[in-house]
Design a protein around this motif. Structure first.
Motif, PDB file in Angstrom:
ATOM      1  N   THR A   1       2.185  10.401   3.732  1.00 34.76           N
ATOM      2  CA  THR A   1       1.600   9.203   3.134  1.00 34.76           C
ATOM      3  C   THR A   1       1.974   7.958   3.921  1.00 34.76           C
TER       4      THR A   1
ATOM      5  N   VAL B   1      -0.561   5.341   5.712  1.00 37.52           N
ATOM      6  CA  VAL B   1      -0.513   3.891   5.481  1.00 37.52           C
ATOM      7  C   VAL B   1      -0.442   3.138   6.800  1.00 37.52           C
TER       8      VAL B   1
ATOM      9  N   ALA C   1      -4.911   3.412  -1.110  1.00 35.86           N
ATOM     10  CA  ALA C   1      -3.915   4.423  -1.463  1.00 35.86           C
ATOM     11  C   ALA C   1      -4.472   5.826  -1.288  1.00 35.86           C
TER      12      ALA C   1
ATOM     13  N   THR D   1       0.833  -1.203   0.000  1.00 30.94           N
ATOM     14  CA  THR D   1       0.000   0.000   0.000  1.00 30.94           C
ATOM     15  C   THR D   1       0.865   1.249   0.000  1.00 30.94           C
TER      16      THR D   1
ATOM     17  N   ILE E   1       2.345   1.883  -3.664  1.00 26.61           N
ATOM     18  CA  ILE E   1       1.386   2.402  -4.636  1.00 26.61           C
ATOM     19  C   ILE E   1       0.880   3.779  -4.213  1.00 26.61           C
ATOM     20  N   ALA E   2       0.763   4.009  -2.905  1.00 26.91           N
ATOM     21  CA  ALA E   2       0.317   5.316  -2.416  1.00 26.91           C
ATOM     22  C   ALA E   2       1.383   6.380  -2.638  1.00 26.91           C
TER      23      ALA E   2
ATOM     24  N   TYR F   1      -6.414  -1.875  -3.880  1.00 28.97           N
ATOM     25  CA  TYR F   1      -5.384  -0.960  -3.405  1.00 28.97           C
ATOM     26  C   TYR F   1      -5.688   0.498  -3.746  1.00 28.97           C
TER      27      TYR F   1
ATOM     28  N   THR G   1       3.895  -2.662  -7.194  1.00 26.10           N
ATOM     29  CA  THR G   1       2.955  -3.225  -6.220  1.00 26.10           C
ATOM     30  C   THR G   1       2.327  -4.504  -6.753  1.00 26.10           C
TER      31      THR G   1
END
Length: 338
Positions: free
Chosen positions: A290, A294, A269, A70, A73-74, A265, A246
């Motif tokens: 971020t 997460v 995200a 996560t 990708i975030a 996801y 990811t």
């Protein structure tokens, strides 16, 4: 004369309302530090409820390992949001990349050392395409990326309507299941490297300064000589690479390539990035925030799992987190302007 003197006197300052001032300070603290306070309260509560289970090194590593995909990708999504654009294709890109990389390795016999970089290039190409549609063709980012994602679903279904599991080598699965140093799972190292690189790019390079300028005021950035379209395309390409990474790690974890495996996801995200924008800054998207977002999601899910919360409660928790994240981010931006 007296009239002239009176005109020269500065106007009296309005009286300060102590209650209103205290309320503003409280809301400002909540908007900036509410996420950190919430994370601390969750950790304390879960530790009190399950001291021998929650606050242990194995569980801590488990939380980091579960949150690593996560976070990656975030982090890519953060770059797109920094330049003021949305990318709704990242979940689809991750799913498509995971399916494709396993197909390359298991069905087409492509070596792992070649297949993984190749799939990252595919993710970057998809992100670049989205960026081109948004900047050059002038299609709204939501429409463009959602359309790209839908196309990927069709292409992925045409490539393989069924999961690809046979013939997946251990060399590939060890990318996610292996432990390179100190017994720490590989995805944690990969996550830290990706976050560190993107943090440096965003905060210590000319490109990062341009990205923040574009996100702050696109027209002003354009007038100052910044090539806005190029900066945005780079941001979309970065989001595509992170999504492909990811999907690759997810497929390595599962030992198979499955269509739509990483679609979920997307919501995680967005929740993480918006939570992060309300962390330490006034509604600005940034990599460190971020990561905090997460961790909040990961700690919450871990605690729910430990205490045996019903499965139906997880989407409720995820949706509530997203609403809270956007609310805190909006609150932070509002008070930043006052």
């Amino acid at each position: 004369m007296n009239a002239t003197v009176a005109q020269l006197k500065p106007p009296a300052e309005p009286a300060v309302d102590p209650k209103r001032s205290a309320r503003r300070v409280t809301l400002l603290i909540v908007s900036r530090y509410g996420t950190l306070i919430g994370l601390a309260l969750m950790i304390i509560a879960f530790t009190i409820r399950a001291p021998t289970t929650f606050l242990t090194l194995p569980n801590f590593l488990n939380i980091l390992n579960q949150s690593s995909l996560t976070a990656i990708i975030a982090a890519g999504l953060t770059m797109a949001l920094v330049v003021g654009e949305f990318d709704l294709s990242i979940g689809y890109v991750a799913s498509f990349s995971g399916l494709l990389v396993v197909g390359f390795i298991a069905r087409d016999g492509v070596p792992v050392l070649l297949a993984v970089p190749l799939i990252l290039l595919v993710g970057g190409a998809i992100g670049t395409t989205s960026g081109f549609l948004v900047t050059k063709v002038r299609i709204n980012a939501v429409i463009a990326t959602l359309g790209i994602g839908t196309i990927l679903v069709g292409v992925g279904f045409a490539y393989s309507a069924f999961p690809i599991a046979a013939g997946v080598p251990t060399e590939f699965t060890q990318i996610a299941l292996g432990r390179l140093l100190f017994g720490i799972p590989n995805p944690i190292f990969i996550m830290l490297v990706v976050l560190a690189i993107l943090w440096v790019v965003l905060n210590k390079t000319e490109l990062g300064m341009k990205m923040q300028a574009v996100g702050g005021n696109t027209e002003a950035a354009r007038l100052s000589g910044i090539r806005v379209d190029r900066v945005k395309i780079i941001a979309f390409a970065t989001a595509g690479v992170c999504a492909a990474m990811t999907g690759t790690l997810l497929s390595a974890t599962l030992g198979s390539g499955t269509l739509a495996a990483a679609d979920g996801y997307l919501l995680d995200a967005f929740a993480a990035v918006f939570l992060g924008s309300a962390t330490l800054r006034d509604g600005e998207f940034h990599i460190l925030g971020t990561l905090v977002g997460v961790l909040i999601i990961a700690v919450g899910f871990n605690g729910l799992s430990i205490f045996g919360a019903p499965t139906w409660f997880q989407p409720i928790f995820k949706g509530a987190i997203l609403v809270l994240a956007v609310g805190l981010s909006t609150l932070a931006r509002r008070y930043a302007k006052e």
